[in-house]
Design a protein around this motif. Structure first.
Motif, mmCIF file in Angstrom:
data_model
loop_
_atom_site.group_PDB
_atom_site.id
_atom_site.type_symbol
_atom_site.label_atom_id
_atom_site.label_comp_id
_atom_site.label_asym_id
_atom_site.label_seq_id
_atom_site.Cartn_x
_atom_site.Cartn_y
_atom_site.Cartn_z
ATOM 1 N N THR A 126 0.863 -1.182 0.000
ATOM 2 C CA THR A 126 0.000 0.000 0.000
ATOM 3 C C THR A 126 0.901 1.234 0.000
ATOM 4 O O THR A 126 1.853 1.315 0.779
ATOM 5 C CB THR A 126 -0.890 -0.009 1.245
ATOM 6 O OG1 THR A 126 -1.635 -1.220 1.256
ATOM 7 C CG2 THR A 126 -1.851 1.160 1.219
ATOM 8 N N PHE A 127 0.591 2.121 -0.926
ATOM 9 C CA PHE A 127 1.447 3.331 -1.027
ATOM 10 C C PHE A 127 0.601 4.525 -1.393
ATOM 11 O O PHE A 127 -0.534 4.388 -1.846
ATOM 12 C CB PHE A 127 2.560 3.115 -2.064
ATOM 13 C CG PHE A 127 2.044 2.767 -3.429
ATOM 14 C CD1 PHE A 127 1.778 3.788 -4.346
ATOM 15 C CD2 PHE A 127 1.821 1.437 -3.802
ATOM 16 C CE1 PHE A 127 1.307 3.455 -5.617
ATOM 17 C CE2 PHE A 127 1.349 1.128 -5.057
ATOM 18 C CZ PHE A 127 1.097 2.129 -5.972
ATOM 19 N N VAL A 147 -0.326 7.696 -3.588
ATOM 20 C CA VAL A 147 -0.210 8.051 -5.006
ATOM 21 C C VAL A 147 0.542 9.392 -5.217
ATOM 22 O O VAL A 147 1.407 9.470 -6.097
ATOM 23 C CB VAL A 147 -1.601 8.067 -5.663
ATOM 24 C CG1 VAL A 147 -1.532 8.535 -7.109
ATOM 25 C CG2 VAL A 147 -2.230 6.675 -5.572
ATOM 26 N N LEU A 197 4.220 8.982 -5.231
ATOM 27 C CA LEU A 197 4.697 8.291 -6.428
ATOM 28 C C LEU A 197 4.746 9.236 -7.617
ATOM 29 O O LEU A 197 5.729 9.271 -8.370
ATOM 30 C CB LEU A 197 3.771 7.096 -6.718
ATOM 31 C CG LEU A 197 4.185 6.237 -7.888
ATOM 32 C CD1 LEU A 197 5.337 5.323 -7.492
ATOM 33 C CD2 LEU A 197 3.020 5.410 -8.422
ATOM 34 N N SER A 247 -1.048 -1.882 -4.520
ATOM 35 C CA SER A 247 -0.603 -2.354 -5.830
ATOM 36 C C SER A 247 0.913 -2.563 -5.767
ATOM 37 O O SER A 247 1.510 -2.503 -4.698
ATOM 38 C CB SER A 247 -0.970 -1.320 -6.904
ATOM 39 O OG SER A 247 -0.873 -1.896 -8.191
ATOM 40 N N ASP A 248 1.500 -2.814 -6.967
ATOM 41 C CA ASP A 248 2.974 -2.940 -7.010
ATOM 42 C C ASP A 248 3.546 -1.556 -7.335
ATOM 43 O O ASP A 248 3.397 -1.069 -8.460
ATOM 44 C CB ASP A 248 3.367 -3.973 -8.064
ATOM 45 C CG ASP A 248 4.875 -4.237 -8.049
ATOM 46 O OD1 ASP A 248 5.649 -3.272 -7.917
ATOM 47 O OD2 ASP A 248 5.256 -5.425 -8.189
ATOM 48 N N ARG A 249 4.127 -0.932 -6.372
ATOM 49 C CA ARG A 249 4.584 0.457 -6.532
ATOM 50 C C ARG A 249 5.554 0.612 -7.703
ATOM 51 O O ARG A 249 5.448 1.532 -8.510
ATOM 52 C CB ARG A 249 5.292 0.898 -5.235
ATOM 53 C CG ARG A 249 5.469 2.397 -5.109
ATOM 54 C CD ARG A 249 6.140 2.700 -3.762
ATOM 55 N NE ARG A 249 6.002 4.109 -3.405
ATOM 56 C CZ ARG A 249 6.795 5.067 -3.852
ATOM 57 N NH1 ARG A 249 7.772 4.785 -4.685
ATOM 58 N NH2 ARG A 249 6.620 6.333 -3.468
ATOM 59 N N GLN A 250 6.483 -0.315 -7.796
ATOM 60 C CA GLN A 250 7.507 -0.230 -8.838
ATOM 61 C C GLN A 250 6.896 -0.289 -10.231
ATOM 62 O O GLN A 250 7.273 0.434 -11.134
ATOM 63 C CB GLN A 250 8.518 -1.380 -8.651
ATOM 64 C CG GLN A 250 9.721 -1.319 -9.564
ATOM 65 C CD GLN A 250 10.449 0.034 -9.450
ATOM 66 O OE1 GLN A 250 10.655 0.563 -8.341
ATOM 67 N NE2 GLN A 250 10.816 0.629 -10.583
ATOM 68 N N LYS A 269 4.904 2.851 -11.028
ATOM 69 C CA LYS A 269 5.870 3.927 -11.325
ATOM 70 C C LYS A 269 6.425 3.775 -12.733
ATOM 71 O O LYS A 269 6.523 4.743 -13.498
ATOM 72 C CB LYS A 269 7.008 3.884 -10.306
ATOM 73 C CG LYS A 269 7.984 5.048 -10.418
ATOM 74 C CD LYS A 269 9.072 4.920 -9.341
ATOM 75 C CE LYS A 269 10.130 5.994 -9.518
ATOM 76 N NZ LYS A 269 11.201 5.835 -8.520
#
Lengths: 745, 147
Positions: free
Chosen positions: A592-593, A595, A598, A630-633, A636
């Motif tokens: 969890t990150f 937005v 990012l 989601s998958d942050r990488q 991005k």
């Protein structure tokens, strides 16, 4: 009739006693004793002797006594030493000895047959003429003489009879002795005859009286024994004679109950009215019904009255009525009538039942035939008749078909009748009598047995097998078709399975090939990168002046090397990414990150290019945007790609990064909007394909591998999201990345 | 045996001589003392001999690969506290995971420009001592800066 002389009054006394003793009604025709009194009596002794005889007669009632007394008196007074008295009893044709004097006891068996006309004694008897038989002097004399117990002695045969009363003699007196008949003897014969005549008549009358009494008693007993009432009434209906049964119906004493007496009165009334009707006189003997009351219990009694008018000249007319109790008879008759009525009802019901049964049997579509034990048909329904009876308008061929049917069926039934089977099922090949078409039928026959186990009938039901056979035939065809279909399906299935197997193998091979390809690409990229690493590294070191100061023109040339080297590295990296995704070796790191962080990083990373392109990049995010899982990488990487693309194809204006939530779909949309050259709608789908740039010419204006959007699309799919584009040529494009807020499902 | 200097000592393990030479030159240019090794076995020996402040370990190595070497380093008390930065051109999935498992403290993908590598090394050395790397307090925290 002359009055009896005074002398006989005393004599008559016993007779009166006898009359009293008999107790019967007075009757006429009784013979009177007549005594002829001799006027010429001169000798007192003789008179005394005669009185003594007469007195002797009084009180003697038996003929034998009188005869004995008389013969004895004769022997003692007149001097007849041997004498015999013979009497002809009523109805006899011989003279029997009733008394004898001076002779042995053997004389009692002596008889004289009156049918022996040759006997002089018979003619003396018949002619009422006294005869004298002198003693025999010769054999001829002896022969003329009748044979008597007196043997050879002379004797007189004097017939006994009463003159004026009857012409016939009733007896014969044989008096031994040769002396002539004197007045004493005449008197004796006369008085003795009269006494005997009287005695004989008395005997006959007494016998008649007794007999009459017995007969009357018997008659009464008989009448009383008859259970039917028997009545004799006079013409006025008054009761004269009634038997015991009649008495209970028609008489009642004063002591009996009022009800009983009332019933008797009623009965008398009913009887009188029945008898007084004219019918009796007209027909003489009639039968009619008479309803009476039973005095004992008051119940109704029904009699049949049989009346006969009797004519009696002495006592006048009377009516003999016989009542026959027909109460039980009537009851029985009523019962019979009732039974008959019931029988009729039962018969009607049975007929209705039979009709109904017939209707039912006829309504059965299958032919039904009932055969009796002798093989004859006793019943068949309409369908059976169509099979086995020849219609009136039948043609010759139709007749033959019916006859053939009949023969086939008879043979089946014959087999059934002789077999011990209770039930038999068989098939009979019949013909349709109308068309002659073969008509195989299934025959089901069952025996009907009586309660004693005797065969009474055979019931046969025939079932047309044509339909069943047709069905069976169709079923067989269907089965064949189904089998064929199944075979084909199996073949097809096997084919498909084979194809599948082939495909599966091909897929495996492809997979293996793909994996090999990916592995190869991965290895190759590694091999590419190792020298590239060194090249870029040294270039960088030269530019940094690690080995000493570098002239400006050289620096510019080194810069070209570096930028081309970086481009080459980008291409290699992208190829590597595609390979990894295709090989399934791109693992997701879900977290969890936030937005905005990012997006800030993305902008920061591309800041040098932004500066270089002189474009404005605006971040326009809602304040309340929530962190997503989601998958942050990967996110991005997608955004970097989208933003660098926009920067690449935009010459004026700027790029805006914005976001919006779709609460309904639980998604977050990240939008990269530029004011660039735009994409024609026809091309909008193609841009996401591999190695695709709209301008595919070698001299294209924009760099890049054409793998960027393809990778973005794949990454978005991995994250359960998607990328879409909205664009207008010349006005700019908007790329939209849609991501689930709660991560992958 | 190198004499210990003030400069942070880096053990650089790489079997590709050009890369090893390039990084060594740049690291020395950047103020590091560099000890080189061409394979895992050699790396173990050098680590014990020179007690470096940090080890840059290429994972694809002859004789003994980088994973094995790292495991042995982390299993040896003398070398367990030295941070190991894995270097690899293999960017495929599972590589970094395997490296972390083997005991690597950081992971750098090649191609890596010399200056990027230096920045990574400085980040690790400047970081507060972790349970593994800060155990012996051997880090000087003093190194030259590139221009």
């Amino acid at each position: 009739m002359p009055s009896p002389p005074a002398a006989l009054l005393a004599v008559g006394a016993p007779r009166r006693t006898a009359v009293k003793r008999n107790g019967s009604a007075p009757y006429t025709g009784v013979p009177r004793v007549r005594v002829a009194v001799e006027e010429a009596v001169t000798d007192d002794d003789l008179l005394v002797a005669r009185v003594r005889l007469l007195e002797g007669f009084v009180g003697r009632s038996e003929i034998a006594d009188i005869a004995q007394l008389a013969l004895q008196w004769l022997g003692e007074t007149v001097g007849i030493r041997q004498s015999i008295c013979l009497i002809r009893p009523d109805g006899e044709s011989s003279l029997f000895v009733v008394g004898a004097y001076g002779l042995g006891s053997a004389v009692s068996s002596y008889t004289v047959s009156l049918e022996d006309w040759s006997n002089p004694l018979v003619s003396a008897f018949n002619q009422r003429k006294a005869l004298f038989f002198p003693g025999p002097h010769s054999a001829a004399d002896r022969k003329r003489r009748p044979s008597t117990p007196l043997e050879d002695a002379a004797f007189h045969a004097v017939p006994l009879g009463v003159s004026g009363v009857s012409d016939d003699a009733f007896g014969l007196l044989l008096l031994g002795g040769a002396q002539p008949m004197g007045p004493d003897l005449h008197w004796f014969t006369s008085i003795f005859s009269q006494k005997l005549d009287q005695m004989l008549h008395q005997n006959v009358l007494a016998e008649g009286d007794r007999k009459q009494g017995r007969e009357r008693t018997l008659l009464y007993n008989i009448i009383n024994a008859v259970s039917d009432p028997i009545l004799l009434t006079d013409t006025e209906g008054r009761l004269l004679i009634a038997n015991a049964r009649a008495l209970t119906l028609f008489t009642a004493s004063e002591e009996e109950s009022e009800g009983r007496r009332g019933a008797v009165r009623m009965n008398n009334m009913l009887l009188s009215s029945a008898l007084s009707s004219k019918a009796i006189e007209e027909t003489g003997a009639t039968r009619r019904e008479l309803l009476l009351v039973n005095p004992v219990d008051g119940s109704d009694l029904v009699f049949e009255l049989l009346s006969t008018v009797t004519e009696d000249p002495r006592q006048g007319s009377g009516v003999v009525s016989i009542l026959r109790n027909v109460t039980d008879l009537r009851r029985a008759s009523e019962e019979i009538e009732e039974n008959y009525r019931k029988m009729r009802i039962a018969e009607v019901q049975a007929r209705a039942e039979s009709d109904r049964l017939n209707l039912i049997i006829d309504s059965v579509a299958d032919p039904i035939v009932v055969t009796d034990a002798g093989g004859g048909t006793s019943l068949m329904n309409d369908p059976a008749e169509r099979l086995f009876t020849i219609p009136t308008d039948a043609s010759a061929i139709e007749q033959r078909w019916v006859q053939a049917n009949d023969a086939h069926f008879s043979s089946f039934i014959a087999g059934m009748l002789v077999s011990a089977d209770q039930r038999r099922v068989g098939e009979i090949g019949l013909s349709d009598p109308r068309t002659g078409e073969a008509m195989p039928v299934e025959a089901i026959a069952g025996k009907v047995l009586s309660e004693h186990g005797e065969l009474t009938a055979v019931v046969t039901i025939l079932h047309d097998r044509r339909e069943a056979l047709e069905k069976a035939r169709l079923y067989t065809q269907l089965q064949v078709a189904a089998d064929e279909l199944e075979r084909r399906i199996q073949a097809a299935t096997a084919d498909i399975a084979q194809q599948n197997e082939l495909l599966r193998r091909q897929a495996i091979e492809l997979e293996q090939a793909s994996a090999l390809k990916s592995q190869f690409l991965a290895n190759m990229s590694h091999e590419f990168r190792t020298p590239l690493n060194a090249m870029l590294g040294y270039t960088s070191m030269l530019l940094q002046g690690v080995a000493g100061p570098v002239e400006q023109p050289v620096k510019r040339q080194l810069g070209r090397i570096e930028s081309n080297g970086r481009h080459l590295l980008t291409i290699i990296n992208e190829i590597l990414d595609i390979s990894r995704i295709e090989a399934g070796r791109m693992p997701l790191q879900m977290a969890t990150f936030k937005v905005p962080d990012l997006v800030g990083e993305v902008k920061a990373e591309l800041e040098p290019i932004i500066m270089q392109r002189k474009l404005s990049v605006t971040i326009d995010l809602p304040r309340d945007i929530k962190p997503i899982a989601s998958d942050r990488q990967k996110v991005k990487q997608i955004l970097l790609n989208l933003l660098s693309n926009s920067l690449k194809f935009t010459h004026h204006g700027g790029v805006t990064i914005s976001a919006r939530r779709n609460a309904k779909e639980r998604t977050l949309e990240l939008l990269v909007t530029d004011t660039g050259i735009g994409i024609a709608s026809a091309d909008q789908d193609r841009i996401f394909e591999d190695f695709r740039q709209l301008d595919n010419s070698p001299t294209r204006a924009y760099g890049g591998t054409g793998l960027g959007l393809s990778i973005c699309r794949r990454l978005a799919q991995m994250l359960d999201g998607r990328i879409s584009v909205q664009s207008q040529v010349g006005k700019g494009s908007t790329f939209i990345l849609t991501l689930p807020t709660k991560g992958r499902k | 045996m190198n004499t210990k200097t003030d400069r942070p000592r880096v053990l650089l393990v790489d079997d590709y001589p050009d890369a090893r030479e390039m990084y060594t030159e740049y690291l020395e240019f950047s103020g590091f003392e560099v000890v080189e090794a061409g394979n895992g076995m050699e790396a173990l020996q050098r680590a014990i001999d020179t007690s470096p402040d940090i080890i840059l370990m290429d994972l694809s190595l002859p004789v003994m690969d980088g994973w094995e070497a790292t495991r042995r380093l982390k299993a040896d008390d003398r070398t367990a506290s030295i941070p190991v930065v894995a270097l690899t051109g293999h960017a495929l999935a599972g590589i970094s995971e395997g490296a972390k498992k083997a005991g690597c403290d950081a992971f750098v993908t090649k191609p890596c420009l010399p200056e990027d590598l230096v920045r990574e090394i400085r980040k690790i050395l400047d970081a507060p001592p972790s349970s593994t790397s800060g155990k012996k307090g051997r880090r000087s925290g003093k190194y030259a800066k590139t221009s």
